[in-house]
Design a protein around this motif. Sequence first.
Motif, PDB file in Angstrom:
ATOM      1  N   GLN A  46       5.388 -17.034   9.939  1.00  0.00           N
ATOM      2  CA  GLN A  46       4.934 -16.367  11.159  1.00  0.00           C
ATOM      3  C   GLN A  46       3.826 -15.371  10.833  1.00  0.00           C
ATOM      4  N   LEU A  47       2.752 -15.384  11.637  1.00  0.00           N
ATOM      5  CA  LEU A  47       1.671 -14.422  11.440  1.00  0.00           C
ATOM      6  C   LEU A  47       2.185 -13.014  11.688  1.00  0.00           C
ATOM      7  N   SER A  48       1.872 -12.131  10.763  1.00  0.00           N
ATOM      8  CA  SER A  48       2.360 -10.758  10.831  1.00  0.00           C
ATOM      9  C   SER A  48       1.279  -9.803  10.379  1.00  0.00           C
ATOM     10  N   ILE A  49       1.428  -8.545  10.770  1.00  0.00           N
ATOM     11  CA  ILE A  49       0.537  -7.484  10.323  1.00  0.00           C
ATOM     12  C   ILE A  49       1.251  -6.744   9.197  1.00  0.00           C
ATOM     13  N   PHE A  50       0.600  -6.670   8.055  1.00  0.00           N
ATOM     14  CA  PHE A  50       1.125  -5.948   6.901  1.00  0.00           C
ATOM     15  C   PHE A  50       0.232  -4.754   6.620  1.00  0.00           C
ATOM     16  N   VAL A  51       0.805  -3.732   6.042  1.00  0.00           N
ATOM     17  CA  VAL A  51       0.022  -2.644   5.456  1.00  0.00           C
ATOM     18  C   VAL A  51       0.152  -2.832   3.953  1.00  0.00           C
ATOM     19  N   ILE A  52      -0.972  -3.119   3.308  1.00  0.00           N
ATOM     20  CA  ILE A  52      -1.013  -3.328   1.871  1.00  0.00           C
ATOM     21  C   ILE A  52      -2.116  -2.446   1.312  1.00  0.00           C
ATOM     22  N   ASN A  53      -1.766  -1.619   0.348  1.00  0.00           N
ATOM     23  CA  ASN A  53      -2.725  -0.651  -0.216  1.00  0.00           C
ATOM     24  C   ASN A  53      -3.347   0.210   0.883  1.00  0.00           C
ATOM     25  N   ASN A  54      -2.516   0.622   1.844  1.00  0.00           N
ATOM     26  CA  ASN A  54      -2.921   1.496   2.953  1.00  0.00           C
ATOM     27  C   ASN A  54      -3.948   0.867   3.888  1.00  0.00           C
ATOM     28  N   GLU A  55      -4.033  -0.465   3.937  1.00  0.00           N
ATOM     29  CA  GLU A  55      -4.933  -1.158   4.863  1.00  0.00           C
ATOM     30  C   GLU A  55      -4.146  -2.204   5.646  1.00  0.00           C
ATOM     31  N   PHE A  56      -4.479  -2.324   6.940  1.00  0.00           N
ATOM     32  CA  PHE A  56      -3.860  -3.350   7.762  1.00  0.00           C
ATOM     33  C   PHE A  56      -4.463  -4.698   7.401  1.00  0.00           C
ATOM     34  N   THR A  57      -3.607  -5.725   7.326  1.00  0.00           N
ATOM     35  CA  THR A  57      -4.079  -7.080   7.047  1.00  0.00           C
ATOM     36  C   THR A  57      -3.153  -8.081   7.728  1.00  0.00           C
ATOM     37  N   VAL A  58      -3.718  -9.221   8.116  1.00  0.00           N
ATOM     38  CA  VAL A  58      -2.940 -10.283   8.744  1.00  0.00           C
ATOM     39  C   VAL A  58      -2.591 -11.300   7.665  1.00  0.00           C
ATOM     40  N   ARG A  59      -1.317 -11.636   7.600  1.00  0.00           N
ATOM     41  CA  ARG A  59      -0.843 -12.627   6.627  1.00  0.00           C
ATOM     42  C   ARG A  59       0.274 -13.435   7.262  1.00  0.00           C
ATOM     43  N   ARG A  60       0.487 -14.612   6.724  1.00  0.00           N
ATOM     44  CA  ARG A  60       1.675 -15.378   7.114  1.00  0.00           C
ATOM     45  C   ARG A  60       2.854 -14.808   6.338  1.00  0.00           C
ATOM     46  N   PHE A  61       3.919 -14.517   7.051  1.00  0.00           N
ATOM     47  CA  PHE A  61       5.093 -13.946   6.406  1.00  0.00           C
ATOM     48  C   PHE A  61       5.710 -14.960   5.458  1.00  0.00           C
ATOM     49  N   SER A  62       6.078 -14.489   4.285  1.00  0.00           N
ATOM     50  CA  SER A  62       6.842 -15.306   3.341  1.00  0.00           C
ATOM     51  C   SER A  62       7.752 -14.379   2.549  1.00  0.00           C
ATOM     52  N   LYS A  63       8.848 -14.910   2.105  1.00  0.00           N
ATOM     53  CA  LYS A  63       9.765 -14.101   1.307  1.00  0.00           C
ATOM     54  C   LYS A  63       9.103 -13.658   0.012  1.00  0.00           C
ATOM     55  N   LYS A  64       8.232 -14.510  -0.545  1.00  0.00           N
ATOM     56  CA  LYS A  64       7.534 -14.151  -1.778  1.00  0.00           C
ATOM     57  C   LYS A  64       6.611 -12.958  -1.537  1.00  0.00           C
ATOM     58  N   LEU A  65       5.869 -12.979  -0.420  1.00  0.00           N
ATOM     59  CA  LEU A  65       4.990 -11.851  -0.096  1.00  0.00           C
ATOM     60  C   LEU A  65       5.813 -10.578   0.088  1.00  0.00           C
ATOM     61  N   LEU A  66       6.959 -10.694   0.727  1.00  0.00           N
ATOM     62  CA  LEU A  66       7.839  -9.550   0.929  1.00  0.00           C
ATOM     63  C   LEU A  66       8.329  -8.992  -0.408  1.00  0.00           C
ATOM     64  N   GLU A  67       8.672  -9.877  -1.315  1.00  0.00           N
ATOM     65  CA  GLU A  67       9.142  -9.436  -2.638  1.00  0.00           C
ATOM     66  C   GLU A  67       8.039  -8.734  -3.431  1.00  0.00           C
ATOM     67  N   ASN A  68       6.785  -9.118  -3.189  1.00  0.00           N
ATOM     68  CA  ASN A  68       5.663  -8.540  -3.930  1.00  0.00           C
ATOM     69  C   ASN A  68       5.161  -7.226  -3.342  1.00  0.00           C
ATOM     70  N   GLN A  69       5.720  -6.802  -2.221  1.00  0.00           N
ATOM     71  CA  GLN A  69       5.308  -5.531  -1.635  1.00  0.00           C
ATOM     72  C   GLN A  69       5.783  -4.374  -2.501  1.00  0.00           C
ATOM     73  N   ASP A  70       5.006  -3.308  -2.472  1.00  0.00           N
ATOM     74  CA  ASP A  70       5.331  -2.112  -3.246  1.00  0.00           C
ATOM     75  C   ASP A  70       5.524  -0.942  -2.285  1.00  0.00           C
ATOM     76  N   PRO A  71       6.769  -0.688  -1.839  1.00  0.00           N
ATOM     77  CA  PRO A  71       7.013   0.404  -0.887  1.00  0.00           C
ATOM     78  C   PRO A  71       6.545   1.764  -1.399  1.00  0.00           C
ATOM     79  N   GLU A  72       6.575   1.958  -2.702  1.00  0.00           N
ATOM     80  CA  GLU A  72       6.114   3.232  -3.260  1.00  0.00           C
ATOM     81  C   GLU A  72       4.609   3.396  -3.090  1.00  0.00           C
ATOM     82  N   ASN A  73       3.901   2.281  -2.949  1.00  0.00           N
ATOM     83  CA  ASN A  73       2.453   2.307  -2.732  1.00  0.00           C
ATOM     84  C   ASN A  73       2.132   2.335  -1.235  1.00  0.00           C
ATOM     85  N   GLY A  74       3.157   2.329  -0.394  1.00  0.00           N
ATOM     86  CA  GLY A  74       2.961   2.378   1.053  1.00  0.00           C
ATOM     87  C   GLY A  74       2.887   1.005   1.700  1.00  0.00           C
TER      88      GLY A  74
END
Length: 82
Positions: A46-74
């Motif tokens: 599903q298309l979703s809005i992510f905040v990665i490195n403090n920037e908004f970006t559109v990505r297809r949601f995947s469990k792998k992408l979720l696992e690679n997120q760094d909450p400490e980096n925001g």
Amino acid sequence: LSLDEYYEIQKPSRFIIEVAAGAPSLDIKKGDRLLIDRAITPREGQLSIFVINNEFTVRRFSKKLLENQDPENGDFIWGVIK
């Protein structure tokens, strides 16, 4: 029927945003408007809005992408595109 009523924009979890930079691989162009719902849990692909490195970006949601997120980096999922 107004667009506000049709898309239920009055819900506090729903937003319309205008895309600042396109994502051609996702068929999203600069200036497109996207309806975002922050109350939905994204599903695989599903298309979703992510905040990665403090920037908004559109990505297809995947469990792998979720696992690679760094909450400490925001990094976090901001909402799901309807």
